[in-house]
Enzyme design. Structure first.
Site, PDB file in Angstrom:
ATOM      1  NE  ARG A 245      -3.761  -2.075   2.188  1.00  0.00           N
ATOM      2  CZ  ARG A 245      -3.806  -3.226   2.884  1.00  0.00           C
ATOM      3  NH1 ARG A 245      -2.582  -3.620   3.517  1.00  0.00           N
ATOM      4  NH2 ARG A 245      -4.783  -4.181   2.655  1.00  0.00           N
ATOM      5  CE  LYS A 272      -8.306  -1.060   4.276  1.00  0.00           C
ATOM      6  NZ  LYS A 272      -8.775  -1.120   3.062  1.00  0.00           N
ATOM      7  NE  ARG A 336      -2.519  -2.887  -2.210  1.00  0.00           N
ATOM      8  CZ  ARG A 336      -2.021  -3.885  -1.353  1.00  0.00           C
ATOM      9  NH1 ARG A 336      -0.824  -4.112  -1.182  1.00  0.00           N
ATOM     10  NH2 ARG A 336      -3.321  -4.645  -0.934  1.00  0.00           N
ATOM     11  CG  HIS A 360      -5.848  -8.716  -0.305  1.00  0.00           C
ATOM     12  ND1 HIS A 360      -5.952  -9.010  -1.410  1.00  0.00           N
ATOM     13  CD2 HIS A 360      -5.416  -7.323  -0.298  1.00  0.00           C
ATOM     14  CE1 HIS A 360      -5.784  -7.661  -2.278  1.00  0.00           C
ATOM     15  NE2 HIS A 360      -5.754  -6.722  -1.460  1.00  0.00           N
ATOM     16  CE1 TYR A 370      -0.292 -24.787   7.183  1.00  0.00           C
ATOM     17  CE2 TYR A 370      -1.418 -23.499   5.290  1.00  0.00           C
ATOM     18  CZ  TYR A 370      -0.642 -24.601   6.043  1.00  0.00           C
ATOM     19  OH  TYR A 370      -0.206 -25.620   5.152  1.00  0.00           O
TER      20      TYR A 370
END
Length: 410
Positions: A245, A272, A336, A360, A370
């Protein structure tokens, strides 16, 4: 005898407080200092009490008698006028304290310190900016008095200026503030929820991004020839390689980098989603960062602004892209989308690894932990492949992006 205006004027103070009766419990208390104050003596529940009506001559004789009659009317209804006044004062004080602005700031502070769910500094700054737009008109209004027509008028003023998306964000923010007031017992109803239907929908604008390999090659060549501030040039180049970002890249700190290991660890407070994010650094990315070592010697920031005390400005990279002729075609955030599109189209990398690289967040907390470790080796290889691919595109070799090509081992 009832008091008269002339009799009150002729009263002279003595060395002790003196009472001068009017009628029906009203009297004037005169202090040795000369101060004259109205009082009403009454009984409630068998106990004697007093209530004050203010000072003479600010409160005249007729006005004092009117206040006395109002108090006696309350007594006739079984209401203690003194207690009623205390309740009204408390309500007024709470009303002043529980303004829309005060509760909004309280909510922002709560969200900024809410443990794992705390908002990042960037989100807090944006939220405070939204509050700054509402505060001139709503800041001092008791939150319980914020009505649908009042809020709608404010939002429509913003909307009429062409800022439809801002108006919708303000409605959402106001709704969160009033919801918070409702659950904390300082409001009963949230009028902001129903206003969504009253606002015009904004035109959806996605971040412009280039995904054609030849156009990417042209962009990279243009960036190489850009002659701006050193921090802007380096941040622009690094944006293409790391595709994080824009706010995270411009706020990169030396303390968060391990260039020997090739890892950039972004603290949770800068993210974020408020979770730590580790980014593998390719050889090319490390070289770009090292090029800033002398430039930012006296700064905590890798890409300092004109002053070493602040990071590069929010619009620096986008401004550079505009000056390069890419206005409406490419943005800092667009890197991105470029990387996501081409990495997925290559079919060399698992979608989960790509999503982790983009930070994300997975909604499943166990799965997220994980994924944070399971795809690390793949992400290291992928980031190096991406930087190598950018170099190939710049050199005019477009074969590396063909689907089903050779993936580096990891």
């Amino acid at each position: 005898m009832p008091l008269t205006f002339k009799a009150i004027q002729n009263i002279r103070p003595s060395d002790k407080p003196t009472k001068h009766a009017d009628e029906k419990g009203l009297f004037l208390l005169v202090w040795p200092t000369g101060s004259k104050r109205w009082k009403l003596k009454y009984r409630f529940d068998g106990k004697e009490n007093q209530i004050g009506f203010g000072a003479f001559p600010e409160v005249g004789l007729a006005q004092a008698r009117g206040m006395r009659d109002e108090a006696r009317a309350l007594l006739a209804q079984g209401i203690d006028p003194s207690q009623k006044r205390k309740v009204e004062k408390l309500e007024k004080r709470l009303s002043r304290e529980n303004t829309f602005g005060a509760i909004a700031r309280e909510l922002i502070e709560k969200r900024a310190t809410d443990g794992d769910k705390a908002i990042c500094d960037t989100t807090r700054a944006k939220t405070e900016w939204l509050l700054s737009l509402l505060e001139p008109t709503l800041g001092s209004v008791p939150v319980a008095d914020v009505t649908a027509p009042l809020l709608l008028a404010v939002l429509q003023d913003i909307e009429k200026s062409g800022r439809r998306e801002t108006a919708r964000r303000l409605r959402s923010f106001a709704s969160r503030v009033i919801d918070y007031a409702v659950v904390t017992g300082r409001a009963v109803h949230n009028p902001a929820k129903s206003l969504q239907r009253a606002l015009r929908s904004p035109q959806v604008r996605n971040h412009p991004a280039i995904i054609d390999p030849r156009e990417i090659a042209d962009l990279l060549t243009a960036i190489d020839g850009y002659g701006g501030q050193a921090s802007t040039i380096a941040a622009l180049k690094l944006s293409a390689h790391l595709f994080q970002r824009p706010g995270e890249i411009r706020s990169m700190k030396w303390a968060d980098l391990d260039l020997d290991e090739g890892v950039w660890t972004i603290p949770a407070g800068e993210m974020k989603m408020r979770r730590e994010h580790r980014v593998p650094l390719s050889r090319q990315a490390i070289a770009i960062i090292r090029s800033m070592e002398e430039v930012s010697t006296y700064s905590d920031w890798v890409f300092p602004s004109w002053t070493p005390k602040k990071p590069l400005s929010e619009n620096a990279v986008n401004g550079a892209l505009k000056r390069l002729g890419y206005a409406g075609k490419m943005t800092a955030h667009g890197f991105r989308s470029t990387a996501s599109s081409l990495l997925n189209e290559s079919r060399l990398w698992s979608p989960d690894a790509i999503e982790r690289a983009l930070a994300h967040q997975d909604g499943n907390a166990v799965r997220a932990v994980y994924n944070r470790t399971a795809y690390w080796d793949e992400r290291v290889a992928m980031m190096q492949w991406w930087s190598d691919t950018l170099d190939s595109l710049r050199a005019g070799d477009f074969g590396a992006l063909k689907a089903g090509g050779q993936r580096p081992p990891y």
